[in-house]
Design a protein around this motif. Structure first.
Motif, PDB file in Angstrom:
ATOM      1  N   ARG A 106       3.747 -27.024  -6.204  1.00  0.00           N
ATOM      2  CA  ARG A 106       3.815 -27.759  -4.956  1.00  0.00           C
ATOM      3  C   ARG A 106       4.356 -29.151  -5.260  1.00  0.00           C
ATOM      4  O   ARG A 106       3.963 -29.764  -6.272  1.00  0.00           O
ATOM      5  CB  ARG A 106       2.437 -27.876  -4.292  1.00  0.00           C
ATOM      6  N   LEU A 107       5.233 -29.626  -4.387  1.00  0.00           N
ATOM      7  CA  LEU A 107       5.865 -30.932  -4.578  1.00  0.00           C
ATOM      8  C   LEU A 107       5.382 -31.875  -3.485  1.00  0.00           C
ATOM      9  O   LEU A 107       5.709 -31.702  -2.304  1.00  0.00           O
ATOM     10  CB  LEU A 107       7.388 -30.803  -4.503  1.00  0.00           C
ATOM     11  N   TYR A 108       4.598 -32.853  -3.888  1.00  0.00           N
ATOM     12  CA  TYR A 108       4.087 -33.827  -2.938  1.00  0.00           C
ATOM     13  C   TYR A 108       4.788 -35.173  -3.192  1.00  0.00           C
ATOM     14  O   TYR A 108       4.577 -35.782  -4.234  1.00  0.00           O
ATOM     15  CB  TYR A 108       2.574 -34.012  -3.119  1.00  0.00           C
ATOM     16  N   HIS A 109       5.709 -35.585  -2.277  1.00  0.00           N
ATOM     17  CA  HIS A 109       5.914 -35.060  -0.942  1.00  0.00           C
ATOM     18  C   HIS A 109       7.381 -35.288  -0.674  1.00  0.00           C
ATOM     19  O   HIS A 109       7.857 -36.418  -0.824  1.00  0.00           O
ATOM     20  CB  HIS A 109       4.999 -35.823   0.002  1.00  0.00           C
ATOM     21  N   ALA A 110       8.117 -34.271  -0.286  1.00  0.00           N
ATOM     22  CA  ALA A 110       9.568 -34.396  -0.178  1.00  0.00           C
ATOM     23  C   ALA A 110      10.003 -35.378   0.897  1.00  0.00           C
ATOM     24  O   ALA A 110      11.083 -35.973   0.812  1.00  0.00           O
ATOM     25  CB  ALA A 110      10.185 -33.024   0.094  1.00  0.00           C
ATOM     26  N   GLY A 111       9.184 -35.571   1.925  1.00  0.00           N
ATOM     27  CA  GLY A 111       9.530 -36.526   2.962  1.00  0.00           C
ATOM     28  C   GLY A 111       9.314 -37.964   2.553  1.00  0.00           C
ATOM     29  O   GLY A 111      10.021 -38.864   3.012  1.00  0.00           O
ATOM     30  N   LEU A 112       8.330 -38.199   1.688  1.00  0.00           N
ATOM     31  CA  LEU A 112       8.006 -39.560   1.261  1.00  0.00           C
ATOM     32  C   LEU A 112       8.847 -40.018   0.073  1.00  0.00           C
ATOM     33  O   LEU A 112       8.929 -41.211  -0.212  1.00  0.00           O
ATOM     34  CB  LEU A 112       6.522 -39.637   0.865  1.00  0.00           C
ATOM     35  N   LEU A 124       9.309 -33.108 -14.020  1.00  0.00           N
ATOM     36  CA  LEU A 124       8.737 -31.961 -13.324  1.00  0.00           C
ATOM     37  C   LEU A 124       8.838 -30.678 -14.139  1.00  0.00           C
ATOM     38  O   LEU A 124       7.899 -29.864 -14.155  1.00  0.00           O
ATOM     39  CB  LEU A 124       9.416 -31.779 -11.960  1.00  0.00           C
ATOM     40  N   ALA A 125       9.938 -30.468 -14.822  1.00  0.00           N
ATOM     41  CA  ALA A 125      10.080 -29.247 -15.621  1.00  0.00           C
ATOM     42  C   ALA A 125       9.033 -29.206 -16.731  1.00  0.00           C
ATOM     43  O   ALA A 125       8.413 -28.164 -16.984  1.00  0.00           O
ATOM     44  CB  ALA A 125      11.488 -29.159 -16.206  1.00  0.00           C
ATOM     45  N   GLU A 126       8.839 -30.329 -17.377  1.00  0.00           N
ATOM     46  CA  GLU A 126       7.826 -30.425 -18.437  1.00  0.00           C
ATOM     47  C   GLU A 126       6.429 -30.172 -17.867  1.00  0.00           C
ATOM     48  O   GLU A 126       5.628 -29.419 -18.434  1.00  0.00           O
ATOM     49  CB  GLU A 126       7.907 -31.811 -19.069  1.00  0.00           C
ATOM     50  N   ASP A 127       6.127 -30.786 -16.724  1.00  0.00           N
ATOM     51  CA  ASP A 127       4.822 -30.600 -16.100  1.00  0.00           C
ATOM     52  C   ASP A 127       4.631 -29.154 -15.652  1.00  0.00           C
ATOM     53  O   ASP A 127       3.541 -28.582 -15.783  1.00  0.00           O
ATOM     54  CB  ASP A 127       4.675 -31.540 -14.907  1.00  0.00           C
ATOM     55  N   ALA A 128       5.689 -28.567 -15.104  1.00  0.00           N
ATOM     56  CA  ALA A 128       5.601 -27.189 -14.646  1.00  0.00           C
ATOM     57  C   ALA A 128       5.333 -26.228 -15.800  1.00  0.00           C
ATOM     58  O   ALA A 128       4.560 -25.273 -15.668  1.00  0.00           O
ATOM     59  CB  ALA A 128       6.882 -26.795 -13.916  1.00  0.00           C
ATOM     60  N   ALA A 129       5.968 -26.473 -16.924  1.00  0.00           N
ATOM     61  CA  ALA A 129       5.747 -25.609 -18.096  1.00  0.00           C
ATOM     62  C   ALA A 129       4.309 -25.709 -18.575  1.00  0.00           C
ATOM     63  O   ALA A 129       3.680 -24.701 -18.939  1.00  0.00           O
ATOM     64  CB  ALA A 129       6.715 -25.994 -19.208  1.00  0.00           C
ATOM     65  N   ARG A 130       3.776 -26.917 -18.587  1.00  0.00           N
ATOM     66  CA  ARG A 130       2.385 -27.106 -18.986  1.00  0.00           C
ATOM     67  C   ARG A 130       1.435 -26.411 -17.999  1.00  0.00           C
ATOM     68  O   ARG A 130       0.454 -25.791 -18.390  1.00  0.00           O
ATOM     69  CB  ARG A 130       2.077 -28.597 -19.081  1.00  0.00           C
ATOM     70  N   ALA A 131       1.763 -26.503 -16.721  1.00  0.00           N
ATOM     71  CA  ALA A 131       0.936 -25.850 -15.710  1.00  0.00           C
ATOM     72  C   ALA A 131       0.980 -24.337 -15.857  1.00  0.00           C
ATOM     73  O   ALA A 131      -0.052 -23.654 -15.745  1.00  0.00           O
ATOM     74  CB  ALA A 131       1.403 -26.266 -14.317  1.00  0.00           C
ATOM     75  N   ALA A 132       2.159 -23.792 -16.109  1.00  0.00           N
ATOM     76  CA  ALA A 132       2.294 -22.346 -16.280  1.00  0.00           C
ATOM     77  C   ALA A 132       1.483 -21.850 -17.473  1.00  0.00           C
ATOM     78  O   ALA A 132       0.869 -20.778 -17.428  1.00  0.00           O
ATOM     79  CB  ALA A 132       3.762 -21.973 -16.442  1.00  0.00           C
ATOM     80  N   ARG A 190      15.831 -32.488  -8.666  1.00  0.00           N
ATOM     81  CA  ARG A 190      16.944 -31.547  -8.850  1.00  0.00           C
ATOM     82  C   ARG A 190      17.381 -31.475 -10.309  1.00  0.00           C
ATOM     83  O   ARG A 190      17.559 -30.406 -10.887  1.00  0.00           O
ATOM     84  CB  ARG A 190      18.139 -31.966  -8.001  1.00  0.00           C
ATOM     85  N   LYS A 191      17.545 -32.646 -10.910  1.00  0.00           N
ATOM     86  CA  LYS A 191      18.055 -32.701 -12.287  1.00  0.00           C
ATOM     87  C   LYS A 191      17.032 -32.237 -13.312  1.00  0.00           C
ATOM     88  O   LYS A 191      17.392 -31.892 -14.440  1.00  0.00           O
ATOM     89  CB  LYS A 191      18.494 -34.126 -12.620  1.00  0.00           C
ATOM     90  N   SER A 192      15.750 -32.219 -12.931  1.00  0.00           N
ATOM     91  CA  SER A 192      14.713 -31.810 -13.889  1.00  0.00           C
ATOM     92  C   SER A 192      14.884 -30.354 -14.317  1.00  0.00           C
ATOM     93  O   SER A 192      14.452 -29.972 -15.404  1.00  0.00           O
ATOM     94  CB  SER A 192      13.327 -32.003 -13.290  1.00  0.00           C
ATOM     95  N   GLY A 193      15.493 -29.552 -13.460  1.00  0.00           N
ATOM     96  CA  GLY A 193      15.658 -28.138 -13.770  1.00  0.00           C
ATOM     97  C   GLY A 193      14.442 -27.288 -13.490  1.00  0.00           C
ATOM     98  O   GLY A 193      14.459 -26.084 -13.745  1.00  0.00           O
ATOM     99  N   ALA A 194      13.378 -27.891 -12.947  1.00  0.00           N
ATOM    100  CA  ALA A 194      12.146 -27.139 -12.726  1.00  0.00           C
ATOM    101  C   ALA A 194      12.303 -26.075 -11.654  1.00  0.00           C
ATOM    102  O   ALA A 194      11.590 -25.062 -11.651  1.00  0.00           O
ATOM    103  CB  ALA A 194      11.024 -28.101 -12.332  1.00  0.00           C
ATOM    104  N   LEU A 195      13.234 -26.302 -10.710  1.00  0.00           N
ATOM    105  CA  LEU A 195      13.373 -25.381  -9.584  1.00  0.00           C
ATOM    106  C   LEU A 195      14.584 -24.467  -9.725  1.00  0.00           C
ATOM    107  O   LEU A 195      15.017 -23.842  -8.759  1.00  0.00           O
ATOM    108  CB  LEU A 195      13.479 -26.181  -8.271  1.00  0.00           C
TER     109      LEU A 195
END
Length: 380
Positions: free
Chosen positions: A358-364, A342-350, A374-379
């Motif tokens: 958006r995180l799809y889907h915390a319930g699923l 997620l951190a890598e993807d978030a950086a590319r998105a930024a 959590r460990k990705s560090g993205a948040l």
């Protein structure tokens, strides 16, 4: 970047640990389903159940009976999967854990509506109805969707809303026991199979100089090689270009009316976002839009990024300063997501202009998936 996790009310109700669990992710915000289509969902951590079946599209709160009295088309209350004010109770619990709550409203996607009012559905060039897809060119459908959005989006405690399927729905649908993948459809073929030929759409084609009867024939001719295993005829691209003017206008009118209605009911600072795709011909949950137009109407967009981040750039290039461009990543590994990346993807998105996640889907998501987030560090 600011992030929001998608949730259903049944992920929270009956699970006293759910709000703290979501808060511990570090997202700070939840996009909570308020009006939703039928689905079957897993609840991996719930103390009482593992599978929830939402039998039909419904509002997950008590609809205003007085407001809907006498209307032919009206929202359906939920059954046992979301009784009473399920949305309100879940929203209160999440807010109690320090989370901002935004409503998640699905509009033009409703199989029960199509079953009980078949005349509201998209009709393809072969005369087949798509009961899951209300035709947004029909005045009664448009009036229903606008009223639904105004009621569902602005629930008590909501800081904003995210509107899904606020435009054309078409052939593509995660239908139970789906059997349509035997013939591969490219983008043009899928568009042609999503064209509607109800009375309202036929009148609309006439307004831009297209004869609906002739158009039906030409669409079938363009698609004929596809059913034999070939490619759509070259005329298919011409048909798409010729009909897109009408369909884009209809979608814009709906989106403008919906956003205006929501803002008319909302308090100051309430954010209105649309789930959107920068290709105007696209149908479905992430509706096709023209980026500059939609970012001049709504406060921003939620952009699907499960298949990559390239759809972000057109919005970033045409959006005004301050527009929200939220990159929507799947964080459920069983659905093809990459929670650990997620951190890598978030950086590319930024880098392509995304301002939020958006995180799809915390319930699923499984426990392992949430731990990977959590460990990705993205948040943070």
């Amino acid at each position: 970047m600011k992030a929001s996790a998608f949730l259903y009310p049944w992920d929270v109700l009956g699970d006293p640990d759910a709000p703290a669990r979501i808060a511990d992710l570090g997202a700070g915000q939840v996009t909570l389903a308020c009006a939703y289509h039928s689905t079957r969902a897993v609840t991996p951590r719930h103390p009482r159940h593992r599978i929830v079946t939402a039998e039909h599209a419904a509002v997950l709160y008590p609809p205003d009976e007085l407001a809907w009295q006498g209307r032919e088309l009206r929202p359906y209350p939920a059954g046992a999967w979301a009784p009473g004010d399920a949305y309100g109770e879940a929203a209160e619990a999440l807010a109690g854990a320090g989370l901002d709550v935004h409503s998640w409203v699905v509009l033009a996607h409703n199989s029960r509506l199509g079953a009980e009012h078949p005349g509201t559905s998209v009709v393809n060039a072969y005369g087949d109805r798509y009961p899951w897809a209300p035709c947004i060119a029909q005045p009664r459908v448009r009036a229903y969707l606008v009223a639904l959005a105004a009621e569902a989006a602005v629930r008590p405690g909501a800081c904003g809303t995210e509107l899904e399927s606020c435009g054309w729905y078409g052939l593509a649908h995660l239908h139970g026991h789906d059997k349509i993948a035997g013939v591969a459809l490219d983008d043009i073929a899928e568009y042609l199979m999503s064209l509607c030929f109800c009375a309202s759409c036929e009148r609309g084609y006439g307004e831009i100089g297209l004869d609906a009867g002739e158009l039906r024939v030409r669409v079938r001719e363009a698609l004929e090689p596809v059913w034999r295993g070939g490619a759509v005829r070259a005329s298919g691209a011409e048909l798409r270009a010729g009909t897109l003017e009408f369909r884009t206008r209809v979608a814009r009118e709906l989106q403008e009316a919906v956003v205006t209605a929501v803002r008319g009911r909302a308090r100051a600072g309430f954010r209105v976002l649309l789930h959107a795709d920068p290709r105007p011909e696209r149908c479905g949950a992430n509706v096709g839009v023209e980026p500059a137009h939609i970012l001049g109407v709504a406060d921003g967009v939620v952009v699907p990024c499960a298949g990559g981040t390239e759809l972000l750039e057109p919005f970033a290039a045409r959006g005004p300063s301050g527009a929200v461009i939220a990159a929507n990543f799947t964080v459920v590994s069983g659905m093809g997501g990459r929670p650990a990346a997620l951190a890598e993807d978030a950086a590319r998105a930024a880098a392509l202009g995304a301002t939020e996640l958006r995180l799809y889907h915390a319930g699923l998501a499984s426990g392992a998936d949430l731990e990977a987030v959590r460990k990705s560090g993205a948040l943070g």
